[in-house]
Design a protein around this motif. Structure first.
Motif, short mmCIF file in Angstrom:
data_model
loop_
_atom_site.label_atom_id
_atom_site.label_comp_id
_atom_site.label_asym_id
_atom_site.label_seq_id
_atom_site.Cartn_x
_atom_site.Cartn_y
_atom_site.Cartn_z
N SER A 131 0.84 -1.21 0.00
CA SER A 131 0.00 0.00 0.00
C SER A 131 0.87 1.25 0.00
CB SER A 131 -0.92 0.01 1.21
OG SER A 131 -1.79 -1.09 1.19
N ALA A 132 1.92 1.25 0.79
CA ALA A 132 2.81 2.41 0.84
C ALA A 132 3.50 2.62 -0.50
CB ALA A 132 3.84 2.23 1.95
N ARG A 133 3.95 1.53 -1.13
CA ARG A 133 4.58 1.65 -2.44
C ARG A 133 3.60 2.17 -3.48
NH1 ARG A 133 8.12 -3.93 -2.91
NH2 ARG A 133 9.82 -3.28 -1.54
N ALA A 134 2.36 1.73 -3.43
CA ALA A 134 1.36 2.19 -4.40
C ALA A 134 1.12 3.68 -4.24
CB ALA A 134 0.05 1.42 -4.20
N VAL A 135 1.06 4.16 -3.02
CA VAL A 135 0.87 5.59 -2.79
C VAL A 135 2.07 6.37 -3.31
CG1 VAL A 135 0.71 7.37 -0.99
CG2 VAL A 135 -0.71 5.32 -0.85
N GLU A 136 3.27 5.88 -3.04
CA GLU A 136 4.47 6.55 -3.53
C GLU A 136 4.49 6.58 -5.06
OE1 GLU A 136 7.68 4.37 -1.73
OE2 GLU A 136 7.60 5.55 0.12
N GLU A 137 4.12 5.49 -5.68
CA GLU A 137 4.10 5.43 -7.15
C GLU A 137 3.08 6.41 -7.71
OE1 GLU A 137 2.74 2.32 -10.59
OE2 GLU A 137 3.76 1.48 -8.85
N LEU A 138 1.90 6.47 -7.11
CA LEU A 138 0.89 7.42 -7.58
C LEU A 138 1.35 8.86 -7.40
CD1 LEU A 138 -2.43 5.79 -6.33
CD2 LEU A 138 -1.71 6.12 -8.69
N GLU A 139 2.03 9.13 -6.30
CA GLU A 139 2.54 10.48 -6.06
C GLU A 139 3.57 10.85 -7.11
OE1 GLU A 139 4.57 13.11 -2.46
OE2 GLU A 139 4.36 10.94 -2.23
N THR A 140 4.45 9.92 -7.44
CA THR A 140 5.47 10.17 -8.47
C THR A 140 4.81 10.42 -9.82
OG1 THR A 140 7.01 8.76 -7.27
CG2 THR A 140 7.53 9.23 -9.58
N ARG A 141 3.84 9.58 -10.18
CA ARG A 141 3.16 9.74 -11.46
C ARG A 141 2.40 11.06 -11.52
NH1 ARG A 141 -0.09 4.36 -12.46
NH2 ARG A 141 -0.58 5.42 -14.42
N LEU A 142 1.78 11.45 -10.41
CA LEU A 142 1.05 12.70 -10.37
C LEU A 142 2.00 13.89 -10.52
CD1 LEU A 142 -1.70 14.06 -9.93
CD2 LEU A 142 -1.22 14.04 -7.49
N THR A 143 3.15 13.82 -9.88
CA THR A 143 4.14 14.88 -9.99
C THR A 143 4.62 15.03 -11.43
OG1 THR A 143 4.86 14.43 -7.73
CG2 THR A 143 6.36 15.71 -9.10
N ILE A 144 4.85 13.91 -12.10
CA ILE A 144 5.29 13.93 -13.50
C ILE A 144 4.20 14.54 -14.38
CG2 ILE A 144 5.86 12.48 -15.50
CD1 ILE A 144 7.27 10.58 -13.48
N LEU A 145 2.94 14.13 -14.17
CA LEU A 145 1.84 14.67 -14.95
C LEU A 145 1.67 16.17 -14.73
CD1 LEU A 145 -0.89 11.88 -14.65
CD2 LEU A 145 0.32 12.59 -16.72
N GLU A 146 1.79 16.62 -13.50
CA GLU A 146 1.66 18.05 -13.20
C GLU A 146 2.80 18.84 -13.84
OE1 GLU A 146 1.42 18.14 -8.94
OE2 GLU A 146 -0.76 17.94 -8.97
N ALA A 147 4.01 18.25 -13.87
CA ALA A 147 5.14 18.93 -14.49
C ALA A 147 4.96 19.06 -16.00
CB ALA A 147 6.43 18.18 -14.17
N LYS A 148 4.33 18.09 -16.62
CA LYS A 148 4.06 18.13 -18.07
C LYS A 148 3.05 19.19 -18.42
CE LYS A 148 5.14 13.39 -19.38
NZ LYS A 148 4.58 12.14 -19.91
N GLN A 149 2.10 19.47 -17.52
CA GLN A 149 1.06 20.44 -17.79
C GLN A 149 1.56 21.87 -17.65
OE1 GLN A 149 -2.35 19.58 -15.44
NE2 GLN A 149 -2.98 17.85 -16.73
N ILE A 150 2.60 22.07 -16.91
CA ILE A 150 3.10 23.43 -16.67
C ILE A 150 3.96 23.88 -17.80
CG2 ILE A 150 4.61 24.85 -15.25
CD1 ILE A 150 3.71 23.27 -12.88
#
Length: 150
Positions: A131-150
């Protein structure tokens, strides 16, 4: 946002604060009188006076073969046994996929290297790690997606 209007019969009513604040006076400034014995204390003292006789009756009943009395006596003199975890050693790689980690624990249980209750605890810990790894992975993916939008 909510505007509460008071009924006419409550006009002029100001609710008192339920908390003590500095400067408020107690309705009983002298406090509780010394030596007052409440009902619980009276019952406790009465039971304390009769306790040796009650204990003797229960012990005599246990010695006479009453299993409930024996269980009561034993529960007071012997601590309840709790499961204790021991250190275990078996092949385990925390970098494997979750399903392979659980398979390794189950293989350890099957071979007798790990007791079933300890194995269950290890599998629950693997689930928490997953569960902790899944949250970390989602956070990383979200950060990458947010960086692409900026």
């Amino acid at each position: 946002m909510t505007d509460t209007s008071q009924p006419e019969w409550m006009s002029g009513f100001e609710p008192k604060s339920l908390k003590w604040s500095r400067g408020m006076k107690s309705p009983n400034p002298a406090g509780r009188p010394k030596g007052i014995i409440d009902k619980r204390q009276k019952v406790t003292e009465t039971l304390r006076d009769d306790a040796p006789a009650v204990v003797r009756v229960v012990v005599d009943a246990a010695l006479a073969g009453d299993m409930q009395a024996a269980g009561l006596v034993l529960s007071r003199i012997a601590p309840t046994l709790r499961s204790q975890s021991e250190k275990v050693t078996f092949d385990f790689d925390a970098n494997l996929p979750i399903s392979r980690q659980i398979e390794a624990v189950l293989a350890g249980i099957a071979s007798g290297a790990v007791s079933p209750d300890v194995g269950k605890s290890i599998i629950e810990a693997i689930g928490t790690l997953s569960s902790a790894r899944a949250v970390e992975e989602l956070e990383t993916r979200l950060t990458i997606l947010e960086a692409k939008q900026i």
